[in-house]
Enzyme design. Structure first.
Site, PDB file in Angstrom:
ATOM      1  CB  THR A   1     -28.376  -0.711   2.391  1.00 14.94           C
ATOM      2  OG1 THR A   1     -28.647  -0.833   0.721  1.00 14.94           O
ATOM      3  CG2 THR A   1     -28.460  -1.829   2.621  1.00 14.94           C
TER       4      THR A   1
ATOM      5  CG  HIS B   1     -34.110  -0.331   2.561  1.00 18.55           C
ATOM      6  ND1 HIS B   1     -34.951  -0.044   2.527  1.00 18.55           N
ATOM      7  CD2 HIS B   1     -33.211   0.226   1.317  1.00 18.55           C
ATOM      8  CE1 HIS B   1     -35.672   0.092   1.266  1.00 18.55           C
ATOM      9  NE2 HIS B   1     -34.921   0.061   0.061  1.00 18.55           N
TER      10      HIS B   1
END
Ligand code: ZN
Length: 347
Positions: A40, A43
């Site tokens: 994450t 990302h």
């Protein structure tokens, strides 16, 4: 003055001084020791989550550290306590919270995405998020507790039982942790993974693996299970092909547990769901019981955290580490070391 790693814009991180006021009522100030870099975080680094993340943003939610100061009205914690953080804040009023599922609160604040994270030398969080670590557990290994809690939650959602045949599709950090937790629950586990480095690490940890690029995984599962198919498949790859494999390998009444974040809707062989009476289960984050079980699994060595840590970099080199991870490579988990003698952090 202490330092923080900040995301400022797509593919750009910096390290900048941060000032800290005393923790408020119900809050605790921590000195993060080690912070894992998660998919994450990558990302966010890519710029994929700019609509959600307010910049500059301090990243990081897989951490270990020690309490430095406690605010007013905080009981049970004192300076020096070793802790990790369950990085969730919920509103306690929405329908999800009222039904007892606070971890998927409809207004969830995920600390490290929606609010400042752990990749800094001082971090103030609500005392309610703290999870105690045993003194015997080295803090670098303890940074693996958060992703292990994800795996504990996933295995629980799938209802894995002793003696069941389990296929994990995707052998990255979370997939390997799911395989280890499922095995600890008594399951017979196979890992499907394209990357040879990840396959060899899984094999070193005693897991049989298959390479979907040159092996017929559903046929191999048929041989393995006497033509029955697997009881449980975990989709951890995030790829369309991974979804197909996870559906294909399941036997009658098999359960597909969806763990990966799929960026767009996928085609799914629903006829297979009908024909074999399959069940699809979503699994997201964790609750406190998952976290406490994860602490125990990392502390007792069921999760060989030291084998999963590929590299530890100092905080000032975190931006370079993100760039290296972007390029892929043969790494599992990279930790950022937030301790720095010159900054006076006490860890
Ligand atoms: Zn809520």
């Amino acid at each position: 003055m202490t330092l923080a790693v900040r995301y400022t814009s797509a593919r750009t991180l910096d390290t900048a001084p941060a000032s800290h006021s005393a923790p408020g009522p119900g809050e605790v100030e921590l000195a993060p020791a080690f912070v894992g870099i998660c998919g994450t975080d990558l990302h966010i680094f890519h710029g994929d989550m700019d609509a959600r993340v307010a910049t500059p943003a301090v990243l990081g939610h897989e951490m270990s550290g020690r309490v430095v100061r406690v605010g007013p009205d905080v009981e049970g914690w004192q300076a020096g306590d070793a802790v990790t953080v369950m990085p969730l804040r919920w509103d306690d009023t929405c329908p999800a919270c009222r039904s007892g599922h606070q971890h998927v609160c409809q207004h969830l604040d995920f600390i490290g995405i929606d609010s400042p994270g752990a990749m800094q030398q001082r971090w103030t969080v609500p005392a309610s998020t703290l999870v105690r670590l045993p003194d015997s557990l080295p803090l670098d290994r303890a940074a693996l507790v958060e992703p292990t809690a994800v795996a504990v939650h996933d295995v629980g959602r799938a209802g894995v039982a002793a003696g069941e045949n389990v296929v994990v599709v995707g052998g990255g950090p979370v997939g390997i942790l799911i395989a280890l937790v499922a095995r600890a629950a008594g399951a017979d586990v196979r890992v499907v993974e394209l990357n040879p480095h990840r396959r060899s690490l899984a094999e070193e940890l005693g897991m049989a693996t298959w390479n979907p690029a040159d092996e017929d995984v559903p046929a191999l599962v048929g041989q393995w299970t006497g033509d029955a198919g697997a009881d449980v498949a975990f989709e951890v790859s995030g790829a369309a092909g991974g979804v197909d494999t996870a559906v294909e390998v399941l036997g009658v009444r098999g359960r597909l547990c969806l763990v990966a974040i799929h960026p767009r809707p996928r085609e799914v062989n629903l006829h297979r769901f009908f024909w074999r009476e399959l069940t699809l289960v979503g699994a997201r984050l964790y609750d406190r019981s998952d976290f406490e079980k994860a602490v125990a699994l990392v502390a007792d060595g069921t999760i060989p955290a030291d084998r999963l840590i590929s590299k530890v970099v100092p905080l000032t080199q975190a931006p370079a580490a993100f760039e290296a991870l972007e390029g892929g490579g043969d790494v599992m988990k990279i930790l950022v070391d937030c301790t720095d003698d010159t900054q006076g952090a006490t860890v």
